[in-house]
Design an enzyme around this catalytic site. Structure first.
Site, PDB file in Angstrom:
ATOM      1  CB  THR A 126      47.836 -50.377  74.419  1.00  0.00           C
ATOM      2  OG1 THR A 126      48.508 -49.556  75.380  1.00  0.00           O
ATOM      3  CG2 THR A 126      46.614 -49.629  73.902  1.00  0.00           C
ATOM      4  CG  ASN A 127      47.612 -50.526  79.772  1.00  0.00           C
ATOM      5  OD1 ASN A 127      47.778 -49.350  80.036  1.00  0.00           O
ATOM      6  ND2 ASN A 127      48.622 -51.398  79.727  1.00  0.00           N
TER       7      ASN A 127
END
Ligand code: CTP
Length: 419
Positions: free
Chosen positions: A219-220
């Site tokens: 994810t980020n």
């Protein structure tokens, strides 16, 4: 928590009617938050309400006189009585009665006018909201329900009570909702007739999550805050909002329809499903460009050799905006498309490239190298670039304010496109 200023409420005249329920103390928090948001709050208390809380409580948080009777002489600095009994209602942008007892609902339903609050309700010209609060049995009683039906049929907005435990120890439906829910209902009522009334906006928010195995994902750092602020700003402008979100820990703006997704592929499917007939798509989500080529069915285990690393094979995810571009070329929907560009270098050139490549009407360019802008924080510093080469640079400001400015730009584009 301090309430931020809310543009929609700025200098709006709100009358808060407080009636005799134990939840009357919660209305002080609502009065306080409305005042902090910028509204001018005139409180009217029934005699029964004053058994639970004092007028001084409300006067202290609103900084304005509190009205308690039709017959009081003007000693408190408020409107003289003969004006107050109609003037308060006529001059107000909105009347909310919270908490509203079964007795008050009955009086309102039958148009009784025997105290200042019921008279004001008859004189009110703006939206009227009631938030019933009483024991579960009283709320469910056919008499109360029939009175609520009468009020609804006249356009009164009924805020559904919450389920939970009452002061009596019983459990049921009849609790006054918390302040954010009441504030949200007030915002929705005031937003009717806003610049996006009758329009539909699809907004994406948060970073996508691409599974690696049952316990891990890629994810980020996107928190979703800017996307949620955009949803709230669109609601405040009167739009119907579909919020396609990967976020689980932010409060959903009252009135938004939420579609929960995780991966880029799920987000693409949700966006495509909601685009027909949508006036605007705002892609605030940080969509992963790569995902693990395959997600392991079982948890990936390390070997006994500490020197052995792990090679991940990554595959490309779909580019949602490119897919939307193709769909829009065929169907004409959505009318307006807005993208975001989070860049750590060459902000304007990169953003301009994305604007052209993805066929956008507007791009919000975000320099993520500064600590006070971009991911996770509540402030942002952005430049808006449009398809005609126009540039609007905004100083560092709240994500809520950025959202309002983006929504104003979206509204002008939607209006321009729909003639
Ligand atoms: N976006 C998208 N689909 C993707 C990746 C991004 O629709 N698979 C959207 C984002 O929601 C954003 C815009 O495209 O509105 C730009 O996203 P960004 O990540 O900055 O750009 P990319 O096109 O992914 O380019 P790069 O990561 O190479 O800078």
């Amino acid at each position: 928590m301090a309430q931020e200023h809310i543009t929609l409420l700025d200098n709006r005249r709100v009358i808060l009617g407080v009636t005799g329920s134990i939840a009357a103390y919660k209305a002080a928090d609502l009065a306080s938050k409305l005042t902090q948001a910028g509204a001018l709050v005139d409180v009217i208390m029934t005699e029964a309400a004053r058994q639970f809380v004092t007028p001084l409580t409300f006067q202290s948080v609103t900084g304005r006189p509190v009205y308690t009777t039709m017959w009081q002489a003007d000693s408190s600095g408020g409107l003289p009585t003969h004006i107050a009994h109609v003037g308060l209602g006529e001059g107000a942008d909105l009347l909310i009665i919270a908490p509203a007892t079964a007795h008050t609902l009955a009086r309102l339903a039958h148009g009784l006018a025997d105290d200042l609050l019921s008279v004001t309700a008859l004189a009110a010209r703006g939206p009227v909201l009631v938030a019933p609060a009483m024991d579960g049995g009283m709320y469910a009683h056919p008499a109360t329900q029939a009175n609520l039906d009468i009020l609804r049929s006249r356009g009164v907005i009924v805020i559904e009570p919450d389920e939970g435990r009452f002061a009596s120890g019983l459990v049921g439906r009849g609790r006054l909702p918390e302040t954010p829910a009441l504030l949200g209902a007030i915002r929705l009522a005031l937003a009717r007739g806003g610049i996006l009334a009758g329009r539909r906006c699809v907004i994406t928010a948060g970073g996508t999550r691409e599974p690696l195995d049952p316990v891990r994902h890629l994810t980020n750092r996107s928190s979703g805050k800017q996307g949620y602020a955009l949803a709230q700003a669109a609601l405040d402008a009167g739009a119907a909002v579909t919020l396609i979100s990967t976020v689980r820990d932010l409060p959903v703006p009252v009135g938004a329809d939420v579609v929960r997704v995780d991966t880029a592929a799920e987000m693409l499917a949700a966006v495509e499903a909601h685009l027909p007939g949508a006036d605007a798509l705002i892609m605030a989500a940080a969509v992963a460009d790569f995902r693990p080529a395959s997600a392991a069915e079982q948890k990936i285990k390390k070997s006994d050799d500490p020197a052995e690393g792990l090679h991940l094979e990554l595959a490309r995810t779909p580019d949602i905006l490119l897919a939307v571009r193709a769909q829009r070329d065929q169907t004409g929907w959505p009318r307006v498309v807005v993208g975001f560009a989070a860049e750590s270098e060459d902000l304007l050139a990169n953003a301009q490239g994305k604007l052209a490549r993805k066929g956008l009407d507007l791009i919000v360019a975000n320099d993520i190298s500064a600590p006070d802008a971009g991911f996770e924080v509540d402030t942002n510093r952005v430049v808006l670039l449009d398809a005609h080469g126009g540039q609007q640079a905004l100083d560092l400001t709240s994500k809520a304010r950025v959202a309002e400015i983006v929504i104003e730009r979206v509204a002008s584009l939607v209006i321009e496109r729909s003639g």
